[in-house]
Write an enzyme that holds these catalytic residues in place. Structure first.
Site, PDB file in Angstrom:
ATOM      1  N   THR A 126      -8.298   1.438   8.795  1.00 18.22           N
ATOM      2  CA  THR A 126      -8.126   2.129   7.828  1.00 18.22           C
ATOM      3  C   THR A 126      -8.140   3.545   8.631  1.00 18.22           C
ATOM      4  O   THR A 126      -8.324   3.588   9.102  1.00 18.22           O
ATOM      5  CB  THR A 126      -8.789   2.398   7.241  1.00 18.22           C
ATOM      6  N   LYS A 150      -3.897   5.827   4.378  1.00 13.51           N
ATOM      7  CA  LYS A 150      -4.154   5.531   2.952  1.00 13.51           C
ATOM      8  C   LYS A 150      -3.270   6.562   2.281  1.00 13.51           C
ATOM      9  O   LYS A 150      -3.402   7.962   3.400  1.00 13.51           O
ATOM     10  CB  LYS A 150      -5.663   6.023   2.814  1.00 13.51           C
ATOM     11  N   ASP A 224      -4.408  -4.791  -5.731  1.00  9.99           N
ATOM     12  CA  ASP A 224      -6.253  -4.107  -5.174  1.00  9.99           C
ATOM     13  C   ASP A 224      -6.369  -4.325  -6.911  1.00  9.99           C
ATOM     14  O   ASP A 224      -7.596  -4.643  -7.893  1.00  9.99           O
ATOM     15  CB  ASP A 224      -6.776  -3.720  -4.393  1.00  9.99           C
ATOM     16  N   LYS A 246     -11.525  -9.178  -2.217  1.00 10.73           N
ATOM     17  CA  LYS A 246     -12.683  -8.747  -2.216  1.00 10.73           C
ATOM     18  C   LYS A 246     -14.237  -9.599  -2.499  1.00 10.73           C
ATOM     19  O   LYS A 246     -13.968  -9.183  -3.790  1.00 10.73           O
ATOM     20  CB  LYS A 246     -12.545  -7.346  -2.338  1.00 10.73           C
ATOM     21  N   ASP A 296      -8.331  -7.100   5.692  1.00 12.07           N
ATOM     22  CA  ASP A 296      -8.676  -6.113   5.963  1.00 12.07           C
ATOM     23  C   ASP A 296     -10.239  -5.655   6.261  1.00 12.07           C
ATOM     24  O   ASP A 296     -10.819  -5.059   5.145  1.00 12.07           O
ATOM     25  CB  ASP A 296      -8.311  -4.775   5.117  1.00 12.07           C
TER      26      ASP A 296
END
Length: 327
Positions: A126, A150, A224, A246, A296
């Site tokens: 990230t 990001k 997401d 997730k 990730d």
């Protein structure tokens, strides 16, 4: 007659350096840890409550504490799915119960789950929102060849171009964290093709997904914040090509395994992500990662310190974990 004992607590793990996303700057990770002790062994699970989903460590601890009497009386993973809604609190318990069962049966957790054993897996690194020169400098020094940028600032395409120039051989995915409008997405997608961006994650605010009806971009779109579990597959249908699974959103590994099967049945590609955390949180997600399109799970690598023993990161590759890490 055995007696099961359950405990939970809150921990804070500082980051090596702050990470900026479109919603603010993150300096560390607050996690909840659940332990379930039975017959001389202890199962552990970790989760990261997220304020974006109206979760706090305090709220998660209260939810777990309310369930302790049932857990100590023998509540199992199947019953847990009905006893608690999906989220970080359930994730910590669910993963602790998986770990406990693996230790009690002296069986690795993937064998219990009926999935392939984890194998060396490439995770993204990230890079937080910043000025083009700052993001380019971080990309040039990156430890992984897969970068997750990001975005959500005023110079997003300039940032991506600067990163591409600084890291010409890197793979790039971008994450807007709900920051864009539809015109911004369309403009960015057209400009980013020349930078070989492989994925645009969560461009629009969750709830505005219908704006993507009929929209086609040459770069795949990933859901997401717009995607948590089985009930939201209709939200993604014909709008996204990738879903980010997730465990903190699904409420644990048990439900995440079901979601992955259904996503693949629907022809969606898989991203396995995390809210952050130590190796104790990353390890369960590794069971989903072996054949995922994007992984990730750099959460533990971003911390100043990790649990010991923990996962081994080498050039972006996460090595399969031992039983003393989890499962």
């Amino acid at each position: 007659m055995y007696r099961r004992r359950v405990a939970c607590g809150h921990q804070h793990w500082p980051y090596r350096q702050p990470i900026a996303i479109s919603r603010g700057v993150i300096t560390g990770q607050d996690v909840i840890v659940v332990t379930v002790a039975e017959k001389g062994v202890v199962g552990r699970g970790e989760s990261s409550p997220n304020r974006r989903f109206d979760e706090t460590p305090e709220q998660s601890l209260r939810a777990i504490e309310a369930l302790i009497p049932a857990l100590e009386a023998g509540l199992d993973r199947a019953e847990l799915q009905q006893a608690m809604t999906a989220g970080a609190a359930r994730n910590a318990i669910d993963c602790a119960l998986w770990d406990l069962e693996a230790k009690l049966t002296k069986t690795r957790v993937w064998e219990l789950a009926g999935v392939p054993a984890p194998r060396p897996t490439l995770t993204s690194q990230t890079i937080g929102v910043g000025a083009p020169a700052t993001m380019a400098s971080m990309a040039a020094r990156a430890w992984s060849p897969l970068l997750k940028l990001k975005l959500g600032g005023d110079a997003d395409i300039e940032c991506v171009r600067a990163v591409r120039e600084a890291a010409p051989s890197a793979r790039i995915v971008v994450d807007a964290n709900e920051a864009w409008t539809l015109p911004q997405l369309q403009s960015f997608a057209a400009a980013a093709v020349s930078c070989d961006v492989e994925l645009i994650e969560q461009p629009l605010r969750a709830g505005n997904d219908s704006q993507l009806d009929g929209v086609r971009t040459s770069i795949p779109l990933g859901a997401d914040e717009s995607f948590h579990g089985l009930e939201l597959f209709e939200r993604t249908r014909d709008r996204y090509q990738v879903v980010n699974i997730k465990l903190d959103k699904t409420g644990g590994l048990t439900e995440a395994l079901r979601i992955k099967v259904e996503a693949e049945r629907r022809g969606l590609r898989i991203m396995v992500g995390c809210m952050g955390g130590t190796s104790l949180a990353m390890a369960p997600a590794m069971l989903l990662a072996s054949d995922a399109s994007f992984v990730d799970l750099d959460g533990a690598r971003l911390l100043q310190t990790d649990r010991s023993p923990g996962l081994r990161y080498d050039g972006g590759i996460i090595a399969p974990f031992d039983a003393d890490v989890w499962g």
